[in-house]
Design an enzyme around this catalytic site. Sequence first.
Site, mmCIF file in Angstrom:
data_model
loop_
_atom_site.group_PDB
_atom_site.id
_atom_site.type_symbol
_atom_site.label_atom_id
_atom_site.label_comp_id
_atom_site.label_asym_id
_atom_site.label_seq_id
_atom_site.Cartn_x
_atom_site.Cartn_y
_atom_site.Cartn_z
ATOM 1 N N CYS A 1 0.827 -1.209 0.000
ATOM 2 C CA CYS A 1 0.000 0.000 0.000
ATOM 3 C C CYS A 1 0.861 1.259 0.000
ATOM 4 O O CYS A 1 0.512 2.272 -0.618
ATOM 5 C CB CYS A 1 -0.960 -0.008 1.180
ATOM 6 S SG CYS A 1 -0.148 -0.048 2.804
ATOM 7 N N HIS B 1 -2.133 1.814 7.160
ATOM 8 C CA HIS B 1 -2.459 1.628 5.748
ATOM 9 C C HIS B 1 -2.307 2.946 5.008
ATOM 10 O O HIS B 1 -2.687 4.010 5.517
ATOM 11 C CB HIS B 1 -3.895 1.122 5.630
ATOM 12 C CG HIS B 1 -4.322 0.768 4.242
ATOM 13 N ND1 HIS B 1 -3.550 -0.014 3.405
ATOM 14 C CD2 HIS B 1 -5.447 1.082 3.533
ATOM 15 C CE1 HIS B 1 -4.186 -0.171 2.250
ATOM 16 N NE2 HIS B 1 -5.330 0.487 2.298
ATOM 17 N N ASN C 1 -8.887 3.765 -2.291
ATOM 18 C CA ASN C 1 -8.152 2.610 -1.766
ATOM 19 C C ASN C 1 -7.702 1.724 -2.917
ATOM 20 O O ASN C 1 -8.195 1.861 -4.046
ATOM 21 C CB ASN C 1 -9.051 1.828 -0.804
ATOM 22 C CG ASN C 1 -8.268 0.971 0.164
ATOM 23 O OD1 ASN C 1 -7.049 0.908 0.099
ATOM 24 N ND2 ASN C 1 -8.964 0.311 1.065
#
Length: 554
Positions: free
Chosen positions: A134, A289, A310
């Site tokens: 990520c 994240h 995302n």
Amino acid sequence: MRMHLELLPLLLILVAAAPQPQAARAAKPIPNPQLMIKEGDSSRIIQDDIIKTITNHPNAGWMAAHNPYFANYTITQFKHILGVKPTPHSVLSGVHTKTYPSSLMLPKEFDARSAWSHCSTIGTILDQGHCGSCWAFGAVECLQDRFCIHFNMNISLSVNDLLACCGFMCGDGCDGGYPIMAWRYFVRNGVVTDECDPYFDQVGCKHPGCEPAYPTPVCEKKCKVQNQVWLEKKHFSVNAYRVNSDPHDIMAEVYQNGPVEVAFTVYEDFAHYKSGVYKHITGGMMGGHAVKLIGWGTTDAGEDYWLLANQWNRGWGDAGRLDDMEKILSAMLHSTTSKPDVWTMNIILSLFGNRGQLELMEKWYEKFRGYGIEPETRTLNILIGAYGKKRMYDKMSAVMEYMRKLAFPWTTATFNNIIDAFAEAGDAKNMEHTFNQMRAEGMKPDTKTFCCLINGFSNAGLFHKVVGMVKLAERLDVPMDTSFHNAVLAACVKAEDLMEMERVFRHMKQMQCVPDATTYSILVQAYHKEGMTDKIYGLQQENPTLVPTDIVHV
């Protein structure tokens, strides 16, 4: 994804991509050691009790569901994809923190997808798979968005380059990394295009790291596409900086420069998010994240939120809005009162074509045709443009032949799309042949035609022909606007002729042709490559609102 959350200020790293980002909101997380989940937990991340708790919560404000994306994930696997490592203070201490004046006026709501609607990467949802990448996705996605915003370049950059080749400087690859070091890698090493070193395709994740327990890939520094040179596909950033964690500073950065990479604390319930405005309700803390922040807004209830994109593909979250659009279109096709027409068809084909989603574009073209809606010249121009951008010349040629066979008139836009496709590929022979054909048929070339020609000859290294195109444009009285001068400036940069570049820039201003952000980006690009920081500083003093300090393409 809309979230009301406290962004981790040490991980808000900036330098200055399912069709719609998910929407959620999260309450400000307060770290609590008692909420931490133990390592090695083999139980499933998706839990009926969590869904029930959120569903019955009177103030949740969002919907939880059994998300298919995480159907087989264990808690350990879920934690693994939360790949943001705490950045050492020694690293962050040397990073400049950017602030904005409180007097700067900002809109109450902002969505980068609408502000820069020509940039298809902003609203594209990617898929990191089982790899804890990520930190890399957030950085690469923001950088490619800003190339489009400042350079008008819709490009996809390689997550795999950063993930595999940054090494220990960035952390541990698929086992997590440091966002700020990703941006420093862009400054020092650059990043190639995704076409050169791919991570995923249009369908979803195809990278080996998409499978559980796959190690970080080996850095090969070799393009997967034949005849592409690794170093020639590199794109660089000028510097890496942080933005102050005050919401006003974050919003100002997005508003002026484009999406930013942010990181936040994730709890168990986040994996169950389906739609609405997310905030933490229940479950333990899982890890950090990184995502892309693309906007903000306020709900009808008066709560502020961040709009985030995302990289968990379309199976997670509120990414089904385009599916809703497809349902509406299907209903229209079967309706007796609200029939779609060719105008509807053109809008839908343009939408998918600009996003590079050609399979969906073709699907809906066939659907419209199946219901008796006939294409017009503009429809076929859209197809030619979409195929040309993807270098699918066989399909582009098929559309061209179809137009000739059924006597569709070729417009200036038709020829421009074809010329542009050959120009991007540096195919000077076919590009020039198409231009000659255009003139032979009595079609008058416009400014875009010459911009494409200048770009094409520049890509082919035929700089003497760039000069010829400029002279021809003068003879034909083609408007030499800002876009025209930008094309010439870019050609000068590729020819490594900075003296001519500066002459063109002076001439541009003498002609009262107003430079834009792209103009200054081209100049910064050239000066950065030569290490001429004094020249960059001079441009920033000349026009601080338009000179980007974030990105440069080589």
